[in-house]
Design a protein around this motif. Structure first.
Motif, short mmCIF file in Angstrom:
data_model
loop_
_atom_site.label_atom_id
_atom_site.label_comp_id
_atom_site.label_asym_id
_atom_site.label_seq_id
_atom_site.Cartn_x
_atom_site.Cartn_y
_atom_site.Cartn_z
N GLN A 5 -13.56 6.55 -4.24
CA GLN A 5 -12.59 7.16 -5.17
C GLN A 5 -11.64 6.13 -5.76
O GLN A 5 -11.13 6.32 -6.86
CB GLN A 5 -11.75 8.19 -4.42
N ILE A 6 -11.40 5.05 -5.02
CA ILE A 6 -10.52 3.99 -5.54
C ILE A 6 -11.20 3.36 -6.75
O ILE A 6 -10.58 3.15 -7.80
CB ILE A 6 -10.22 2.93 -4.45
N PHE A 7 -12.49 3.09 -6.60
CA PHE A 7 -13.28 2.54 -7.70
C PHE A 7 -13.22 3.49 -8.91
O PHE A 7 -12.86 3.08 -10.02
CB PHE A 7 -14.73 2.34 -7.22
N VAL A 11 -11.46 2.86 -12.67
CA VAL A 11 -12.25 2.84 -13.92
C VAL A 11 -11.62 3.76 -14.97
O VAL A 11 -11.48 3.38 -16.14
CB VAL A 11 -13.72 3.23 -13.65
N VAL A 12 -11.19 4.96 -14.56
CA VAL A 12 -10.62 5.88 -15.56
C VAL A 12 -9.12 5.68 -15.76
O VAL A 12 -8.48 6.39 -16.53
CB VAL A 12 -10.92 7.37 -15.22
N GLY A 13 -8.55 4.69 -15.07
CA GLY A 13 -7.16 4.32 -15.32
C GLY A 13 -6.11 5.26 -14.76
O GLY A 13 -5.01 5.35 -15.29
N ASN A 14 -6.43 5.93 -13.66
CA ASN A 14 -5.46 6.84 -13.06
C ASN A 14 -4.60 6.08 -12.02
O ASN A 14 -4.85 6.11 -10.82
CB ASN A 14 -6.21 8.01 -12.40
N ALA A 15 -3.56 5.39 -12.53
CA ALA A 15 -2.76 4.52 -11.68
C ALA A 15 -2.07 5.25 -10.51
O ALA A 15 -2.13 4.77 -9.37
CB ALA A 15 -1.73 3.76 -12.51
N LYS A 19 -2.78 4.29 -6.56
CA LYS A 19 -1.69 3.93 -5.64
C LYS A 19 -1.77 4.77 -4.36
O LYS A 19 -1.77 4.25 -3.24
CB LYS A 19 -0.35 4.16 -6.36
N GLU A 20 -1.90 6.07 -4.58
CA GLU A 20 -1.96 7.03 -3.47
C GLU A 20 -3.18 6.74 -2.57
O GLU A 20 -3.07 6.70 -1.35
CB GLU A 20 -2.17 8.39 -4.12
N LEU A 21 -4.33 6.55 -3.21
CA LEU A 21 -5.57 6.33 -2.45
C LEU A 21 -5.52 5.02 -1.68
O LEU A 21 -6.01 4.92 -0.55
CB LEU A 21 -6.78 6.32 -3.41
N LEU A 26 -5.27 2.36 3.54
CA LEU A 26 -4.64 1.46 4.51
C LEU A 26 -4.25 2.21 5.77
O LEU A 26 -4.46 1.75 6.88
CB LEU A 26 -3.39 0.81 3.89
N ALA A 27 -3.70 3.43 5.54
CA ALA A 27 -3.28 4.25 6.69
C ALA A 27 -4.47 4.58 7.58
O ALA A 27 -4.34 4.72 8.80
CB ALA A 27 -2.60 5.52 6.21
N GLU A 28 -5.64 4.67 6.97
CA GLU A 28 -6.84 4.99 7.75
C GLU A 28 -7.55 3.74 8.25
O GLU A 28 -8.67 3.80 8.76
CB GLU A 28 -7.79 5.85 6.89
N GLY A 29 -6.92 2.58 8.06
CA GLY A 29 -7.44 1.36 8.69
C GLY A 29 -8.30 0.46 7.82
O GLY A 29 -8.87 -0.52 8.32
N ALA A 30 -8.40 0.75 6.51
CA ALA A 30 -9.21 -0.14 5.66
C ALA A 30 -8.50 -1.50 5.52
O ALA A 30 -7.26 -1.56 5.52
CB ALA A 30 -9.41 0.49 4.28
#
Ligand code: B1M
Length: 210
Positions: A5-7, A11-15, A19-21, A26-30
């Motif tokens: 979903q980050i990708f 691509v569609v420019g939903n800043a 940010k949220e994702l 990160l919170a989930e350990g990525a």
């Protein structure tokens, strides 16, 4: 969460969503480096491909770039946290006439993450500005970024300006950016070429360690 979903949102420019994702990932350990190299960079490559196919135009490029910056802004301090002791000083910038800064910012972040002190001149930086920044900071390396074939000659101009200032022997010059090649680096007398942010860190370390 599905990191893809980050990708897609980049691509569609939903800043705001990027940010949220990114925060959620990160919170989930990525790992910050993984988010950049597997999702944010490929998203901009996809945007470039769509631009070439005339499916995207400049406004779409711009909003995608903003979305990528929204993710990078969160990741940057985390990359810098892995800082050890100073590995050396680098002046970095995008050359005169060129406003592309996403790749340059990535290189800057990776260098900081690897413990280098970085003086970032931003975009549209003239040769004289690089020379002055080197003189003031005592940097051992200049890292030049160019994304346009029309601005690449300013890399050569920067090397010439260093020579004219009598500083060419003390300062190594490394170049990069999508249209730049190893061959071009040799042609203009640069000390190195790096195709991506990781290899830029490696190359600069090599040059400083001699
Ligand atoms: Co522009 N743009 N753009 N653009 N843009 C390109 C570069 C282009 C290839 C698109 C295309 O036609 N397919 C094309 C250049 C053609 C050419 O010269 N051959 C182009 C054009 C034509 C233009 C304008 C002229 C468009 C117009 O106005 N008609 C205009 C020029 C403005 C100017 O600079 N004066 C323009 C404007 C813009 C935006 C402002 C809309 C935006 C930039 C936003 C920003 O940067 N803040 C933009 C974008 C986003 C792109 C594309 C789509 C993506 C660039 C990017 O950020 N890539 C790009 C197409 C593409 O590259 N596929 C395109 C992601 C980034 C992570 O990769 O920057 O390559 P990159 O960095 C990599 C490596 O190259 C390397 O490491 C990085 C990380 O791995 N690296 C270094 C980079 N710098 C380094 C320095 C080093 C070492 C490694 O130092 C040692």
């Amino acid at each position: 969460m599905d990191l893809q979903q980050i990708f897609e949102n980049t691509v569609v420019g939903n800043a705001p969503r990027v940010k949220e994702l990114t925060q959620q990932a990160l919170a989930e350990g990525a790992a910050p480096g993984e988010i950049i190299s597997r999702y944010l960079i490929p998203a901009m490559a996809e945007v470039g491909d769509r631009f070439e196919r005339n499916e995207f135009y400049v406004p779409e490029l711009l909003i995608a770039a903003r979305a990528m910056q929204a993710g990078l802004a969160i990741l940057k301090p985390l990359l810098a946290e892995s800082d050890v002791n100073s590995s050396g000083k680098v002046v970095i910038g995008t050359v005169k006439g060129d406003l592309h800064d996403i790749g340059k910012n990535l290189v800057s972040m990776m260098l900081q993450g690897a413990g280098f002190e970085v003086v970032d001149l931003g975009v549209d930086a003239a040769p004289e500005k690089f020379v002055a920044a080197c003189r003031e900071s005592g940097a051992q390396v200049i890292a030049l970024s160019a994304l346009l074939t029309t601005t690449m000659p300013s890399m050569k101009g920067t090397i010439e300006a260093l020579r004219a200032a009598g500083m060419r022997e003390q300062v190594r010059v490394v170049i990069g950016g999508a249209p730049v090649t190893q061959r071009y680096a040799e042609e203009i007398g640069a000390d190195g070429y790096a195709p991506d942010a990781n290899s830029a860190v490696r190359k600069i370390r090599e040059l400083i360690e001699g």
